[in-house]
Scaffold this active site. Sequence first.
Site: not given
Length: 629
Positions: A25-27, A307
């Site tokens: 996951h990211c933000a 990213w």
Amino acid sequence: MNCNVLAANILRLVGGESNVAAVVHCATRLRFKIVDSSKVKLAELAALDGVITVVNGPEQLQVVVGNRITRVYRAFGVISGLLDDGKTVPAQPQPIDSNSFAGRCIALVMAIFSPLLGAMAAAGVLKGLLAMMIAAGWLNSTLSTAIILHAASDSVFYFLPILLAMTCARNFNTNLYVAVAVAGVLVYPTIVGLFESGQRVTLFGLPVVVMKYTGSVLPIIFSVWLMSFIEQWLSGRIHEHVRDLVTPFILLTLMVPLTLLVIGPLGGGISQFVAWLLATLYNVSPIIASALMAAAWPMLILFGLHWGSVPVFLNDISVMGQSFLKAAAAPSIFALSGALLAVRLRTGNKKLKSLASNALIASLFGITEPGIYGVTLRLKKPFICAVIAAAFGGGVVGYAKSSAISIGIPGLLTLPVFYGEGFFGFIMGCTFAFIFSLALTLSVGFDERTMPPLPTLRVYEENNAPERKRAMPKPVSDTSEPIISPISGELIPLCEVNDDVFSTGIVGPGFAIIPDEGRVYSPVDGYIASTIASGHAIGISSKAGAEILIHVGINTVHLEGNYFAVQVKEGDEVKQGQLLLTFDLAGIQASGYDPVTPVIITNSETWRALQVSEKPRSRSGDPMVALTL
């Protein structure tokens, strides 16, 4: 919705645990690496309560869930084995074209660094606050309190090779503990002392270029990557009875010399060269470089490419102690916030106003995806205004030569990360970007009545399995697709549906019906593309190629199938007017749920024109939508 329930629904709709090779996951997004894309129920996934939007690209499936991403991600560890360190996944053929390679690199960077961003941001904020307190005379840097707090703020970066070894080992599928042991050598006090003493160092008579590896990035990544290949080679040649002892022994005794003699100096040299090159280019014109960085940042976020900048920022901080480019990206966050505030102030649409308000709050703390996907990009002009304002704000930040001392999502809470020379200019640049974006968006305006659902705002498929493409009916040129009402009741526009996923058109255009009977009929000739276990939604693909989602009620997934009876199954061929499902209208209402039924065209980008009936009421069988290719 409970995060465990949301995670369970998402996992089911992506094809189950066996269909997920990896999830990170990211933000705001869950990023899945899918084994068989034909098993993913995209339309239902996009319509799921708690999911903002879905983007299905060639390398990964992205499910945007917003601010509760951490809790939803952790829920996967509760309901599945996806987060286990020892999880093995089936091998997948990898495309070799350059675009695909770039996509895999971005995905890998995100997987390696995203678990560390929270800790690094917290350490950076503490570091900035300590610098502020010492500069103001509130704290004596020689006191034990300051020393301990400095240790807390520096430990994440000092031991960064160890933390990266952990995430790299998981992503390269190699022994986690041997990787950590190799990284530990790089920050071992005696090794650090050899570097600081400047004395000549040899290993088996070979000269060792001793470098400062605390806070370094590339050496341990290269080392763990190479170790994964060596471990794979050894596993097929060592007997399983002694493999658990012999393999780690060989890896440790081999990788430590290789890292100190070859990989470490090579990675360190690359790091220093990249930092020097970026600093040189930046110094040619800090204003132009920062303006371009700020303007590009929203578009990098849009495609998930931001990213790729994380190792660049970290490398700058490791080599130079600061990152000018990281600071240059920050004004774009506040420019997007200004555009969202303008939308909230100007729009008369209650649904859009609510969506803009929620996205504004998130964006002020650095979470911009809901604002980009759900509001500004759909309205077009606010997004363009934000990009323009970001460029001007970035120019101010570049003029002040502001920089970041740590990694962290730019926002109100992380402002101390940018404390130091040029901090006042940084605040001015971000403030200017916010105000300029607000004023520009208010003056330029926007027309929400003509917001078309853009491809990036809906489900789209770039790389579905060939067998799925053959199974889907292909549209015929100059075909008109009449769609009849699947249900009887009061006809209302989507914007009046009490659910942001449908009312904002993120899933697609269409109409909604407040039903007066509990029967749903097929609106077209075609086949059943998908059903859902709870029975409240059905996906249909028509013979002309229209993809239609019928969703009975709002949040009725919580009824867990009660009051619903599906009369068909996936793959069934159906005729226009054929009964698909029945439901207990009174029971749904008595349980406190809104029975309004959205009927969505999830692939409207395929059609040249779409006309919806303006009748105040509909009866099942009435012509409702005309699609033209």
